[in-house]
Design an enzyme around this catalytic site. Structure first.
Site, PDB file in Angstrom:
ATOM      1  N   PHE A 231       0.866  -1.174   0.000  1.00  0.00           N
ATOM      2  CA  PHE A 231       0.000   0.000   0.000  1.00  0.00           C
ATOM      3  C   PHE A 231       0.910   1.232   0.000  1.00  0.00           C
ATOM      4  O   PHE A 231       1.867   1.302   0.786  1.00  0.00           O
ATOM      5  CB  PHE A 231      -0.892  -0.010   1.242  1.00  0.00           C
ATOM      6  CG  PHE A 231      -1.947   1.056   1.229  1.00  0.00           C
ATOM      7  CD1 PHE A 231      -3.076   0.922   0.448  1.00  0.00           C
ATOM      8  CD2 PHE A 231      -1.795   2.205   1.981  1.00  0.00           C
ATOM      9  CE1 PHE A 231      -4.047   1.907   0.420  1.00  0.00           C
ATOM     10  CE2 PHE A 231      -2.755   3.205   1.957  1.00  0.00           C
ATOM     11  CZ  PHE A 231      -3.890   3.058   1.172  1.00  0.00           C
TER      12      PHE A 231
ATOM     13  N   ASP B 284       1.288  -5.307   8.701  1.00  0.00           N
ATOM     14  CA  ASP B 284       0.140  -4.433   8.491  1.00  0.00           C
ATOM     15  C   ASP B 284      -1.084  -5.331   8.320  1.00  0.00           C
ATOM     16  O   ASP B 284      -1.197  -6.070   7.341  1.00  0.00           O
ATOM     17  CB  ASP B 284       0.374  -3.569   7.251  1.00  0.00           C
ATOM     18  CG  ASP B 284      -0.749  -2.577   6.996  1.00  0.00           C
ATOM     19  OD1 ASP B 284      -1.911  -2.866   7.367  1.00  0.00           O
ATOM     20  OD2 ASP B 284      -0.492  -1.517   6.406  1.00  0.00           O
TER      21      ASP B 284
ATOM     22  N   TYR C 231     -11.410   0.791  10.669  1.00  0.00           N
ATOM     23  CA  TYR C 231     -12.616   1.217   9.958  1.00  0.00           C
ATOM     24  C   TYR C 231     -13.023   0.283   8.819  1.00  0.00           C
ATOM     25  O   TYR C 231     -14.023   0.520   8.160  1.00  0.00           O
ATOM     26  CB  TYR C 231     -12.464   2.647   9.427  1.00  0.00           C
ATOM     27  CG  TYR C 231     -11.194   2.933   8.679  1.00  0.00           C
ATOM     28  CD1 TYR C 231     -11.028   2.534   7.355  1.00  0.00           C
ATOM     29  CD2 TYR C 231     -10.157   3.617   9.287  1.00  0.00           C
ATOM     30  CE1 TYR C 231      -9.871   2.798   6.665  1.00  0.00           C
ATOM     31  CE2 TYR C 231      -8.986   3.905   8.609  1.00  0.00           C
ATOM     32  CZ  TYR C 231      -8.845   3.494   7.295  1.00  0.00           C
ATOM     33  OH  TYR C 231      -7.685   3.763   6.618  1.00  0.00           O
ATOM     34  N   LYS C 232     -12.258  -0.785   8.597  1.00  0.00           N
ATOM     35  CA  LYS C 232     -12.615  -1.744   7.551  1.00  0.00           C
ATOM     36  C   LYS C 232     -13.447  -2.879   8.174  1.00  0.00           C
ATOM     37  O   LYS C 232     -14.596  -2.685   8.539  1.00  0.00           O
ATOM     38  CB  LYS C 232     -11.362  -2.258   6.855  1.00  0.00           C
ATOM     39  CG  LYS C 232     -10.515  -1.172   6.188  1.00  0.00           C
ATOM     40  CD  LYS C 232      -9.334  -1.771   5.456  1.00  0.00           C
ATOM     41  CE  LYS C 232      -8.313  -0.738   5.015  1.00  0.00           C
ATOM     42  NZ  LYS C 232      -8.806   0.307   4.137  1.00  0.00           N
TER      43      LYS C 232
ATOM     44  N   ARG D 262     -12.698  -4.169  -7.140  1.00  0.00           N
ATOM     45  CA  ARG D 262     -12.516  -4.852  -5.854  1.00  0.00           C
ATOM     46  C   ARG D 262     -13.879  -5.064  -5.196  1.00  0.00           C
ATOM     47  O   ARG D 262     -14.691  -4.141  -5.114  1.00  0.00           O
ATOM     48  CB  ARG D 262     -11.638  -4.041  -4.902  1.00  0.00           C
ATOM     49  CG  ARG D 262     -10.209  -3.882  -5.314  1.00  0.00           C
ATOM     50  CD  ARG D 262      -9.342  -3.435  -4.147  1.00  0.00           C
ATOM     51  NE  ARG D 262      -9.973  -2.411  -3.321  1.00  0.00           N
ATOM     52  CZ  ARG D 262      -9.522  -2.022  -2.134  1.00  0.00           C
ATOM     53  NH1 ARG D 262      -8.455  -2.582  -1.610  1.00  0.00           N
ATOM     54  NH2 ARG D 262     -10.136  -1.069  -1.457  1.00  0.00           N
TER      55      ARG D 262
END
Length: 417
Positions: free
Chosen positions: A149, A218, A243-244, A392
Site C-alpha cells: 500500500f 500491516d 474502519y474496515k 474490488r
C-alpha cells in the site's frame, strides 16, 4: 493488459456452473444454513443495496449511534472534564486495545489504540530499526514489499532516512528468503490491498527471526476477516486500521501491537505526554510508561475511540473460524456466479484461487473498470475501483449474504456482458 512485473498471470474465472435460477436457489439455501446470518441485523444495511466495500469502510453497527449520543450529551455535555476519570476516558486506548486483541490472536496488554495506521507504521518501523541495531549495530536494511500500500512504502522510506538505513523494496514472494545479517526489519502487508492475496505471516516471521531481524505486519485487510495469530507466531510488531472489517467508522483510530517481551525496549520516535510514565507531572524529561501505553502519543480521540469500542461489541460470541469459513465460501460462490453470468474473457481474477492464499476480497481485472464500477453502483452494487483496471469486491462475513454475492455477479454480467 499484460501482467505487471513479478505478478503471476491472472487465472480465468471459473466456468459457468448452473443456471441463474439454480444460483438464486443455492444462495437462499446457503443463507438459511449460515450460522452468522443473525449478525446482519446488528448492522445498518438494507436489502436494497449490495454493499461489498467493507474492505474500505465497514458498515455501521446499529448500537453505535445510541452510544455516541450518550458520550456527546452526557459524558461530554454534562460531566465534561470529569469524564476523563468518571467515564474512564483516560484508559480507553488500552481498554479498546484489549477488545481488539482476541481478534488478532494476542493476549491483553499488548495493543494500544490511537493515531492513524500511518503514524503507527512509522512508530513501529523506527522502533524496530533501533531495536535491531541494539542487538547488532551493522543492521541497516529495511525490507518492504514493492507492491505495498503506497503509504506504507512512503513511511518505510522516511523511517529509513531518519535512521540512516537503506530501503530495499522486493516482490512479496521473495521476502521470506531476503533476510540476512544486515536486515533490521521488514514491513509486510498481511493481505495485498489490490489483489486480495494473503501473505505468509508464519513463514516470513520465522525467517526474520532466524536472521535476527524484526518484522512489522500491516493487518488492515485481515483483522476481522480471518484469524490472525500474533502471539502464536511471536510477531514483533503489528499495526492496523479499525474502519474496515472492524467497523469502527470513518477515520476511527488505528492500533499498535508490541509483543510483551519487547515493550520495555520500544523506543518510540514520537514520545508524547500521554506515553510518559507520569503524564501529569509535566516533566521536561521524557520517561516512557510501562506496557502498551508506551505506544501512546497525545490526547486520545475520544469520540471516535468510544464509537469504535461500541462497534466492537458485534464480535461478542463470534468464532473467527466461522468468519473465515464463511468468507471463503462467499468468495468461492461469487467467483462461480461470475463464471455463470459474465461472458468468458471479459474479466480475469487477480485473487488467488487457492483458499490458503486468499483474503476476504475478490479483485477482477476488467476493461473500463472505473466505468463498470459506476454502472454497478447505479444498479445498487457498491464495490470499488483501483486504477488502472481493477474491480474490488470486499466480503464481510458478519453482514454479507450469499444472496448479495449472487446479485452482485448478476449485475456485473449485465454491465460487461
Amino acid at each position: 493488459m499484460p501482467p505487471r512485473p513479478h505478478e503471476p498471470p491472472a487465472p480465468p474465472v471459473d466456468p459457468p456452473v448452473g443456471t441463474p435460477a439454480d444460483l438464486v436457489a443455492e444462495a437462499a439455501a446457503l443463507d438459511a444454513a449460515d450460522g452468522l446470518a443473525a449478525k446482519r441485523g446488528e448492522f445498518a444495511v438494507d436489502d436494497g443495496t449490495v454493499y461489498l466495500d467493507g474492505n474500505s469502510l465497514g458498515a455501521l453497527p446499529r448500537a453505535v449511534a445510541a452510544r455516541l449520543a450518550d458520550v456527546v450529551t452526557r459524558e461530554w455535555g454534562e460531566l465534561r472534564i470529569r469524564s476523563w476519570s468518571e467515564s474512564d476516558w483516560w484508559t480507553a486506548p488500552e481498554r479498546v486495545g484489549d477488545r481488539i486483541a482476541p481478534l488478532v490472536g494476542a493476549a491483553p496488554g499488548q495493543l494500544v489504540v490511537g493515531d492513524s495506521t500511518s503514524v503507527n507504521v512509522f512508530k513501529a518501523v523506527v522502533a524496530a530499526v533501533r531495536m535491531a541495531r541494539e542487538d547488532a549495530p551493522g543492521r541497516h536494511e529495511v525490507l518492504v514489499d514493492e507492491a505495498t500500500f503506497p503509504t506504507d512504502g512512503y513511511l518505510a522510506a522516511s523511517a529509513a532516512r531518519l535512521t540512516g538505513a537503506t530501503l530495499r523494496p522486493l516482490p512479496a514472494a521473495e521476502l521470506a528468503e531476503a533476510f540476512g545479517p544486515y536486515t533490521a526489519v521488514a514491513l509486510v502487508n498481511h493481505v495485498d490491498y489490490r489483489t486480495g492475496q494473503l501473505g505468509d505471516l508464519s513463514g516470513i516471521t520465522a525467517s526474520a527471526h532466524r536472521a535476527g531481524a524484526r518484522v512489522v505486519w500491516d493487518l488492515c485487510h485481515s483483522a476481522g476477516a480471518l484469524p490472525v495469530e500474533l502471539d502464536a507466531e511471536r510477531v514483533d510488531f503489528a499495526v492496523g486500521c479499525t474502519y474496515k472489517y472492524l467497523n469502527g467508522g470513518p477515520g476511527s483510530p488505528a492500533y499498535l501491537h508490541v509483543r510483551r517481551d519487547l515493550q520495555d525496549r520500544f523506543d518510540s520516535p514520537l514520545p508524547g505526554w500521554n506515553s510518559h510514565a507520569e503524564p501529569f507531572a509535566m516533566s521536561p524529561g521524557y520517561v516512557p510508561a510501562d506496557g502498551a501505553a508506551r505506544g501512546r502519543v497525545g490526547t486520545p480521540e475520544i469520540l471516535s475511540l468510544l464509537a469504535l469500542e461500541e462497534a466492537l461489541t458485534v464480535w461478542d460470541g463470534v468464532d473467527l473460524a466461522d468468519v473465515r469459513a464463511k468468507s471463503l465460501a462467499l468468495t468461492d460462490f461469487f467467483l462461480r456466479c461470475v463464471g455463470a453470468y459474465v461472458r468468458g474473457g471479459r474479466v480475469h481474477s487477480l485473487t488467488p484461487a487457492l483458499r490458503r492464499r486468499r483474503g476476504s476480497q475478490v479483485s477482477l481485472r476488467c476493461a473500463d473498470a472505473e466505468g463498470v464500477m459506476a454502472a454497478l453502483a447505479e444498479r445498487g452494487v457498491v464495490g470499488d475501483f483501483r486504477p488502472p483496471d481493477v474491480l474490488r469486491f470486499g466480503f464481510t462475513p458478519l453482514y454479507t449474504s450469499f444472496a448479495d454475492a449472487e446479485r452482485a455477479a448478476r449485475a456485473l454480467g449485465e454491465v460487461v456482458g
